[in-house]
Design an enzyme around this catalytic site. Structure first.
Site, PDB file in Angstrom:
ATOM      1  CB  CYS A 122     -35.551  -7.098  -6.765  1.00  0.00           C
ATOM      2  SG  CYS A 122     -37.226  -6.559  -6.446  1.00  0.00           S
ATOM      3  CG  HIS A 265     -35.746  -9.450  -9.992  1.00  0.00           C
ATOM      4  ND1 HIS A 265     -36.516 -10.128  -9.074  1.00  0.00           N
ATOM      5  CD2 HIS A 265     -36.272  -8.196 -10.083  1.00  0.00           C
ATOM      6  CE1 HIS A 265     -37.445  -9.309  -8.616  1.00  0.00           C
ATOM      7  NE2 HIS A 265     -37.325  -8.145  -9.210  1.00  0.00           N
ATOM      8  CG  ASN A 295     -40.940  -8.189  -8.542  1.00  0.00           C
ATOM      9  OD1 ASN A 295     -40.310  -8.816  -7.706  1.00  0.00           O
ATOM     10  ND2 ASN A 295     -40.541  -7.010  -9.005  1.00  0.00           N
TER      11      ASN A 295
HETATM   12  N1  ACO Z   1     -53.990  -1.540 -16.014  1.00  0.00           N
HETATM   13  C1  ACO Z   1     -54.403  -0.730 -17.021  1.00  0.00           C
HETATM   14  N2  ACO Z   1     -53.752   0.403 -17.355  1.00  0.00           N
HETATM   15  C2  ACO Z   1     -52.665   0.726 -16.650  1.00  0.00           C
HETATM   16  C3  ACO Z   1     -52.184  -0.054 -15.579  1.00  0.00           C
HETATM   17  C4  ACO Z   1     -52.900  -1.229 -15.275  1.00  0.00           C
HETATM   18  N3  ACO Z   1     -52.521  -2.070 -14.294  1.00  0.00           N
HETATM   19  N4  ACO Z   1     -51.086   0.519 -15.073  1.00  0.00           N
HETATM   20  C5  ACO Z   1     -50.865   1.643 -15.781  1.00  0.00           C
HETATM   21  N5  ACO Z   1     -51.833   1.776 -16.717  1.00  0.00           N
HETATM   22  C6  ACO Z   1     -51.969   2.817 -17.704  1.00  0.00           C
HETATM   23  C7  ACO Z   1     -51.323   4.103 -17.277  1.00  0.00           C
HETATM   24  O1  ACO Z   1     -52.192   4.852 -16.457  1.00  0.00           O
HETATM   25  C8  ACO Z   1     -51.050   4.764 -18.594  1.00  0.00           C
HETATM   26  O2  ACO Z   1     -52.258   5.338 -19.069  1.00  0.00           O
HETATM   27  P1  ACO Z   1     -52.276   6.793 -19.711  1.00  0.00           P
HETATM   28  O3  ACO Z   1     -51.398   6.689 -20.907  1.00  0.00           O
HETATM   29  O4  ACO Z   1     -53.711   6.998 -20.005  1.00  0.00           O
HETATM   30  O5  ACO Z   1     -51.706   7.696 -18.646  1.00  0.00           O
HETATM   31  C9  ACO Z   1     -50.734   3.595 -19.529  1.00  0.00           C
HETATM   32  O6  ACO Z   1     -51.275   2.422 -18.892  1.00  0.00           O
HETATM   33  C10 ACO Z   1     -49.252   3.377 -19.768  1.00  0.00           C
HETATM   34  O7  ACO Z   1     -48.600   3.411 -18.477  1.00  0.00           O
HETATM   35  P2  ACO Z   1     -47.038   3.232 -18.379  1.00  0.00           P
HETATM   36  O8  ACO Z   1     -46.640   3.408 -16.958  1.00  0.00           O
HETATM   37  O9  ACO Z   1     -46.379   4.074 -19.418  1.00  0.00           O
HETATM   38  O10 ACO Z   1     -46.899   1.702 -18.793  1.00  0.00           O
HETATM   39  P3  ACO Z   1     -45.584   0.888 -19.137  1.00  0.00           P
HETATM   40  O11 ACO Z   1     -45.648   0.365 -20.507  1.00  0.00           O
HETATM   41  O12 ACO Z   1     -44.351   1.621 -18.706  1.00  0.00           O
HETATM   42  O13 ACO Z   1     -45.743  -0.376 -18.180  1.00  0.00           O
HETATM   43  C11 ACO Z   1     -44.929  -1.199 -16.075  1.00  0.00           C
HETATM   44  C12 ACO Z   1     -45.800  -0.171 -16.781  1.00  0.00           C
HETATM   45  C13 ACO Z   1     -45.468  -2.588 -16.380  1.00  0.00           C
HETATM   46  C14 ACO Z   1     -44.980  -0.939 -14.584  1.00  0.00           C
HETATM   47  C15 ACO Z   1     -43.470  -1.094 -16.620  1.00  0.00           C
HETATM   48  O14 ACO Z   1     -43.054   0.253 -16.611  1.00  0.00           O
HETATM   49  C16 ACO Z   1     -42.517  -1.912 -15.806  1.00  0.00           C
HETATM   50  O15 ACO Z   1     -42.570  -3.124 -15.796  1.00  0.00           O
HETATM   51  N6  ACO Z   1     -41.560  -1.264 -15.131  1.00  0.00           N
HETATM   52  C17 ACO Z   1     -40.626  -1.964 -14.274  1.00  0.00           C
HETATM   53  C18 ACO Z   1     -41.261  -2.096 -12.918  1.00  0.00           C
HETATM   54  C19 ACO Z   1     -40.560  -3.108 -12.064  1.00  0.00           C
HETATM   55  O16 ACO Z   1     -40.078  -4.117 -12.537  1.00  0.00           O
HETATM   56  N7  ACO Z   1     -40.531  -2.846 -10.766  1.00  0.00           N
HETATM   57  C20 ACO Z   1     -39.991  -3.736  -9.798  1.00  0.00           C
HETATM   58  C21 ACO Z   1     -38.499  -3.718  -9.780  1.00  0.00           C
HETATM   59  S1  ACO Z   1     -37.880  -4.889  -8.677  1.00  0.00           S
HETATM   60  C22 ACO Z   1     -37.921  -4.345  -7.036  1.00  0.00           C
HETATM   61  O17 ACO Z   1     -36.933  -3.889  -6.501  1.00  0.00           O
HETATM   62  C23 ACO Z   1     -39.167  -4.481  -6.221  1.00  0.00           C
END
Ligand code: ACO
Length: 342
Positions: A122, A265, A295
């Protein structure tokens, strides 16, 4: 080199002349993804800001998307493809592991351009823009097309709800031209890598040893789908992006209120908002389109830039602070000044 204008010579400037973009033709809404994995529109929208993503159709490809974006940029610039010296393609998802830039060069008909890929996930587009600018600054080249394109839909595990909701396919292009130093459009930049944290987000090669001859084996050529520790990536982004932007602003003696736009990004709306708040930049000056595309990795910054240029938000002379961040881990920032076509 093709073209007729004089080269800029050592320490010349880089003009940001024109932009283009392309996207996957299939739109997949959050509700549709809920038919595939246990997720829902409310969860995805509130945690990420994403409402839909665009995925390549059966007749689309990474090279095709990149060429479409490049063609749009050439058309806005009013340049003949033959006048390009370089086609630099930032991608982590080439059609061909040996590189897709030459294919894009051929599709564009840029017969005088050298073409190669640059991989930095990214951060790839910003790293490519900065890399290409070095050739323009030194006078080695006069016209360059930098393209950021990714087809992450090929590498997503569509049964992993923690990651599949985030990604989409797209491409964006920027036409750059050597110019006098006092018209420079790349006012400063910063780049960082930290491979020790790389396992937060990667597409690793599958462990697949196959027998070769007696006593020897070889690695099979296969990769796993995207693996991501979302919370670690989130923490990395909200810590490192403000830090690198602060360094960029200090280095260029720029204050946040001198910026016209913040162009980050497009990974997560919460990351964009958190970074803007750290600099007290009004959310109306934060460019965002991830609700529509998710993304798209190396494509997000030029795709967003192109939309804002075409709808008139970005005007000639505007100052844009941009930051890319992601797998590697890698991150970077650049202070840009948009020129537009003459
Ligand atoms: N739908 C419903 N529930 C979900 C989903 C989903 N799609 N995904 C995860 N959950 C659940 C999890 O299982 C968890 O449940 P649990 O508490 O029962 O175990 C709960 O939601 C919370 O999960 P978290 O992972 O703690 O959620 P978080 O608030 O951290 O959000 C997210 C997750 C959106 C992925 C966030 O961490 C994020 O945006 N991180 C950055 C990721 C990113 O930008 N990556 C790309 C970088 S760029 C590149 O180089 C490609």
């Amino acid at each position: 080199m093709a073209g007729s204008a004089p080269l800029s010579g050592p320490s010349g400037g880089v003009a940001l002349v024109a932009s283009g973009s392309a996207r996957g033709e299939q739109q997949i809404s959050n509700d549709q993804l809920g038919q595939r994995v246990d997720t829902n529109d409310e969860w995805i929208r509130t945690r990420t800001g994403i409402q839909a993503r665009r995925i390549c159709g059966p007749d689309q490809s990474l090279s095709g998307l990149a060429a479409d974006a490049g063609r749009e940029a050439l058309s806005m610039a009013g340049w003949d493809a033959d006048s390009l010296d370089l086609v630099l393609l930032a991608t982590s998802t080439p059609d061909d592991l040996f590189g897709s830039a030459p294919k894009v060069q051929a599709l564009l008909g840029a017969r005088n351009a050298v073409a190669f890929d640059l991989t930095a996930a990214c951060s790839g587009f910003l790293f490519a823009l900065i890399t290409a600018s070095q050739f323009l600054r030194t006078g080695a080249m006069r016209r360059v097309l930098v393209i950021g394109a990714d087809q992450l839909s090929s590498w997503v595990d569509w049964d992993d709800r923690r990651s599949c909701v985030l990604f989409g396919d797209g491409a964006g292009a920027l036409a750059l031209e050597a110019c006098p130093a006092d018209q420079d459009g790349l006012l400063g930049f910063q780049m960082r890598s930290d491979g020790s944290r790389g396992e937060c987000l990667n597409v690793p090669q599958s462990r697949d040893r196959r027998p070769l001859v007696d006593g020897s084996s070889h690695q099979g050529g296969h990769y796993e789908p995207i693996q991501m520790i979302g919370q670690e990536v989130y923490k990395f982004a909200v810590r490192e992006v403000p830090a690198i932007l602060k360094a960029l602003l200090q280095d260029t003696a720029t204050s946040a209120d001198q910026l016209d736009w913040l162009l980050l990004h497009q990974a997560n709306q919460r990351i964009l908002d958190a970074v803007a708040d750290r600099f007290a930049i009004p959310h109306s000056q934060v460019l965002t389109n991830l609700a529509n595309y998710g993304n798209t990795s190396a494509a997000t910054i030029p795709l967003m830039l192109d939309e804002a240029v075409r709808d008139g938000r970005i005007q000639p002379g505007h100052r844009i602070a941009s930051s890319g961040f992601g797998a590697g881990l890698s991150w970077g920032a650049a202070l840009l000044r948009w020129q537009g076509p003459s």
